[in-house]
Design a protein around this motif. Structure first.
Motif, PDB file in Angstrom:
ATOM      1  N   VAL A  37      -2.920   6.388  70.470  1.00 52.13           N
ATOM      2  CA  VAL A  37      -3.960   7.119  69.739  1.00 52.13           C
ATOM      3  C   VAL A  37      -4.978   6.182  69.099  1.00 52.13           C
ATOM      4  O   VAL A  37      -6.188   6.455  69.115  1.00 52.13           O
ATOM      5  CB  VAL A  37      -3.322   8.034  68.669  1.00 52.13           C
ATOM      6  N   HIS A  38      -4.521   5.062  68.544  1.00 45.29           N
ATOM      7  CA  HIS A  38      -5.398   4.230  67.719  1.00 45.29           C
ATOM      8  C   HIS A  38      -5.955   2.997  68.415  1.00 45.29           C
ATOM      9  O   HIS A  38      -6.917   2.400  67.915  1.00 45.29           O
ATOM     10  CB  HIS A  38      -4.650   3.769  66.459  1.00 45.29           C
ATOM     11  N   CYS A  39      -5.364   2.554  69.521  1.00 44.66           N
ATOM     12  CA  CYS A  39      -5.723   1.256  70.087  1.00 44.66           C
ATOM     13  C   CYS A  39      -6.383   1.396  71.457  1.00 44.66           C
ATOM     14  O   CYS A  39      -5.985   2.245  72.262  1.00 44.66           O
ATOM     15  CB  CYS A  39      -4.481   0.369  70.214  1.00 44.66           C
ATOM     16  N   THR A  40      -7.361   0.546  71.712  1.00 48.69           N
ATOM     17  CA  THR A  40      -8.033   0.549  73.008  1.00 48.69           C
ATOM     18  C   THR A  40      -7.347  -0.400  73.996  1.00 48.69           C
ATOM     19  O   THR A  40      -7.243  -0.111  75.177  1.00 48.69           O
ATOM     20  CB  THR A  40      -9.505   0.151  72.843  1.00 48.69           C
ATOM     21  N   ASP A  41      -6.890  -1.544  73.481  1.00 51.05           N
ATOM     22  CA  ASP A  41      -6.178  -2.507  74.320  1.00 51.05           C
ATOM     23  C   ASP A  41      -4.684  -2.274  74.129  1.00 51.05           C
ATOM     24  O   ASP A  41      -4.046  -2.859  73.264  1.00 51.05           O
ATOM     25  CB  ASP A  41      -6.566  -3.932  73.919  1.00 51.05           C
ATOM     26  N   TYR A  42      -4.120  -1.394  74.935  1.00 50.55           N
ATOM     27  CA  TYR A  42      -2.756  -0.919  74.714  1.00 50.55           C
ATOM     28  C   TYR A  42      -1.729  -2.046  74.686  1.00 50.55           C
ATOM     29  O   TYR A  42      -0.935  -2.149  73.740  1.00 50.55           O
ATOM     30  CB  TYR A  42      -2.361   0.104  75.786  1.00 50.55           C
ATOM     31  N   PHE A  43      -1.714  -2.913  75.680  1.00 50.13           N
ATOM     32  CA  PHE A  43      -0.624  -3.864  75.830  1.00 50.13           C
ATOM     33  C   PHE A  43      -0.582  -4.897  74.706  1.00 50.13           C
ATOM     34  O   PHE A  43       0.472  -5.134  74.108  1.00 50.13           O
ATOM     35  CB  PHE A  43      -0.714  -4.549  77.204  1.00 50.13           C
ATOM     36  N   SER A  44      -1.721  -5.501  74.375  1.00 50.03           N
ATOM     37  CA  SER A  44      -1.714  -6.508  73.305  1.00 50.03           C
ATOM     38  C   SER A  44      -1.470  -5.864  71.946  1.00 50.03           C
ATOM     39  O   SER A  44      -0.747  -6.402  71.105  1.00 50.03           O
ATOM     40  CB  SER A  44      -3.031  -7.291  73.302  1.00 50.03           C
ATOM     41  N   GLN A  45      -2.081  -4.695  71.720  1.00 53.92           N
ATOM     42  CA  GLN A  45      -1.938  -4.034  70.429  1.00 53.92           C
ATOM     43  C   GLN A  45      -0.532  -3.465  70.231  1.00 53.92           C
ATOM     44  O   GLN A  45      -0.035  -3.396  69.114  1.00 53.92           O
ATOM     45  CB  GLN A  45      -2.984  -2.931  70.282  1.00 53.92           C
ATOM     46  N   GLY A  71      12.060  18.040  70.638  1.00 52.64           N
ATOM     47  CA  GLY A  71      12.431  16.676  71.001  1.00 52.64           C
ATOM     48  C   GLY A  71      11.288  15.753  71.322  1.00 52.64           C
ATOM     49  O   GLY A  71      11.491  14.544  71.483  1.00 52.64           O
ATOM     50  N   GLN A  72      10.051  16.260  71.387  1.00 53.28           N
ATOM     51  CA  GLN A  72       8.886  15.428  71.699  1.00 53.28           C
ATOM     52  C   GLN A  72       8.197  14.986  70.412  1.00 53.28           C
ATOM     53  O   GLN A  72       7.913  15.809  69.528  1.00 53.28           O
ATOM     54  CB  GLN A  72       7.891  16.191  72.562  1.00 53.28           C
ATOM     55  N   VAL A  73       7.938  13.680  70.275  1.00 54.89           N
ATOM     56  CA  VAL A  73       7.239  13.154  69.098  1.00 54.89           C
ATOM     57  C   VAL A  73       5.779  13.591  69.153  1.00 54.89           C
ATOM     58  O   VAL A  73       5.059  13.269  70.107  1.00 54.89           O
ATOM     59  CB  VAL A  73       7.327  11.618  69.041  1.00 54.89           C
ATOM     60  N   VAL A  74       5.335  14.327  68.121  1.00 50.83           N
ATOM     61  CA  VAL A  74       3.966  14.851  68.118  1.00 50.83           C
ATOM     62  C   VAL A  74       3.118  14.272  66.986  1.00 50.83           C
ATOM     63  O   VAL A  74       1.887  14.317  67.057  1.00 50.83           O
ATOM     64  CB  VAL A  74       3.962  16.395  68.033  1.00 50.83           C
ATOM     65  N   GLY A 103      -3.051  14.164  70.722  1.00 48.95           N
ATOM     66  CA  GLY A 103      -4.203  15.033  70.967  1.00 48.95           C
ATOM     67  C   GLY A 103      -3.915  16.516  71.073  1.00 48.95           C
ATOM     68  O   GLY A 103      -4.504  17.332  70.342  1.00 48.95           O
ATOM     69  N   PRO A 104      -3.006  16.956  71.946  1.00 50.61           N
ATOM     70  CA  PRO A 104      -2.781  18.404  72.119  1.00 50.61           C
ATOM     71  C   PRO A 104      -2.190  19.091  70.890  1.00 50.61           C
ATOM     72  O   PRO A 104      -2.205  20.324  70.817  1.00 50.61           O
ATOM     73  CB  PRO A 104      -1.786  18.451  73.291  1.00 50.61           C
ATOM     74  N   TYR A 110       0.736  19.647  61.644  1.00 48.08           N
ATOM     75  CA  TYR A 110       1.849  18.699  61.685  1.00 48.08           C
ATOM     76  C   TYR A 110       1.656  17.546  60.703  1.00 48.08           C
ATOM     77  O   TYR A 110       2.609  17.109  60.047  1.00 48.08           O
ATOM     78  CB  TYR A 110       2.043  18.169  63.110  1.00 48.08           C
ATOM     79  N   ALA A 111       0.436  17.033  60.605  1.00 49.07           N
ATOM     80  CA  ALA A 111       0.174  15.947  59.652  1.00 49.07           C
ATOM     81  C   ALA A 111       0.392  16.428  58.219  1.00 49.07           C
ATOM     82  O   ALA A 111       0.887  15.678  57.371  1.00 49.07           O
ATOM     83  CB  ALA A 111      -1.251  15.427  59.827  1.00 49.07           C
TER      84      ALA A 111
END
Length: 415
Positions: A37-45, A71-74, A103-104, A110-111
């Motif tokens: 959700v928050h990062c553009t560079d997934y692997f390094s971040q 069971g799904q983290v939302v 997103g969905p 929930y927040a």
């Protein structure tokens, strides 16, 4: 509150589970959500986030709270534990960060459920206050109030060139410099309300940022000052600086000037609060001093346990009282905070607080209370908006208990 309840009506609460992380698998699922959700560079971040949370000072897995549906983290958030200063008082702070919803599942409440859970969790675990740097018009429903402005002192390179130099050497900061920089920072930050008390672990956990800092050393190689700057548009932005003594302030300004010239900046922006001594030093030059105020957003604070806050403030208030003209006088005032009375009585320099009705009532909300406590709003402003008449001794006592302060949290301490 009606807005919150309207959002929650679409939830099937029997399908929602909210809890703290317990296993490595749960932590991995939550970190996965945050990164996507928050990062553009997934692997390094993702690797950085894993290390950041695992090594955060006082972090426990249960400090990450999350919601699942079937069971799904939302959705999730993190509670970061710190100690903050208000005068001589030290309080346990729960900083809320990484508030995330997939997103969905957004705009379904929930927040909000997670915030309810986090506030309950912090109260059960003995936190005094909670802080966050958040979006506008959401967190106020949990008592969060804007208390943390941003400040800046701006100077052109030509004006800064008037500063005389100092016989120091500049180099990149090393891990071995952390104790010296930590000591300088805590001494310089003593007068700043809400400032986070750092430890060496805070530096180690953010070393990817701190390694860019510069240190100044004297002829004996002793670290006498430090600063952390970077280019931001046409400005050289200094987000942190420290010195063992004010005598080294010209050296800091000169070192920052050289860095700014090398980056082809036109001016320097120091992100420092008015309470920090370097701000006073800059006033001998032509500078612009800015204060940026936010409404129901950005740096906000909430009371988690008011009774515990009042108890924690007792020693600080007695210190203020002993230094005042009222140290030998008696006075009583009753703060009615969110309709709950707290009688505060001074007698021969001692402060006595009881959760009961009393004289000279001042009714305020918990949001107004934290704004008074931190010095963000001044007593006369709060009292003038109330219709209650408070006798002179009680008003004088309140003026002693709630002096003018400068609340601020440095950028590298934010979560």
């Amino acid at each position: 509150m009606m807005h919150t309840m309207k959002k929650r009506t679409c939830l099937n609460l029997s399908e929602v589970l909210i809890k703290g992380v317990e296993t490595a698998e749960e932590q991995e699922a939550v970190n996965e959500l945050i990164t996507k959700v928050h990062c553009t560079d997934y692997f390094s971040q993702r690797m950085r986030l894993d290390a950041f949370l695992a090594n955060y000072p006082e972090y426990l897995r249960e400090h990450t709270r999350f919601a699942t549906v079937n069971g799904q983290v939302v959705s999730c958030l993190c509670v970061f534990t710190h100690t903050v200063r208000i005068g001589e008082a030290r309080m346990r702070l729960g900083g809320i960060g990484y508030v995330t919803t997939a997103g969905p599942w957004r705009k379904k409440g929930y927040a909000a459920l997670l915030m309810d859970d986090a506030m309950r969790y912090m109260k059960m675990r003995g936190y005094h206050l909670s802080m966050l740097f958040g979006i506008a018009d959401f967190y106020h429903r949990w008592g969060f109030a804007s208390v943390l402005p941003d400040y800046a002192s701006v100077i052109t390179l030509g004006e800064a060139d008037r500063a005389s130099g100092h016989c120091v050497k500049e180099r990149r900061m090393k891990p071995g410099d952390i104790p010296a920089v930590l000591g300088m920072h805590n001494r310089g930050d003593a007068e700043t309300s809400c400032s986070i008390i750092r430890s060496a672990a805070h530096f180690n956990n953010r070393w990817d940022q701190w390694k860019e800092a510069r240190t100044l050393t004297d002829a004996n190689g002793k670290v006498v000052a430090s600063f952390l700057g970077r280019i931001a548009g046409e400005e050289y932005l200094i987000e942190e600086l420290n010195a063992v003594d004010k005598a080294f302030y010209p050296a800091i300004l000169h070192a920052c000037l050289i860095r700014a010239r090398n980056e082809y900046a036109s001016r320097m922006r120091f992100s420092i609060p008015p309470s920090y001594p370097f701000t006073s030093f800059l006033r001998q030059y032509r500078t612009d001093h800015e204060m940026h105020i936010y409404r129901n957003s950005n740096g906000m604070l909430a009371a988690v346990n008011i009774e515990e806050i009042l108890e924690c403030m007792t020693a600080e208030w007695e210190c203020l009282l002993s230094a005042s003209s009222m140290k030998d006088m008696a006075a009583v005032v009753t703060l009615v905070i969110d309709n709950i009375p707290y009688r505060i009585r001074s007698h021969h320099g001692m402060i006595d607080i009881l959760p009961c009705p009393g004289e000279n009532k001042l009714s305020i909300s918990s949001s107004e209370f934290v704004q008074l406590l931190t010095g963000y709003r001044y007593l006369e402003e709060i009292v003038s908006s109330k219709r209650r008449v408070i006798r002179a001794p009680a008003k004088s006592l309140l003026e002693i208990l709630f002096p003018k302060r400068t609340p601020y949290v440095w950028p590298l301490d934010r979560f």
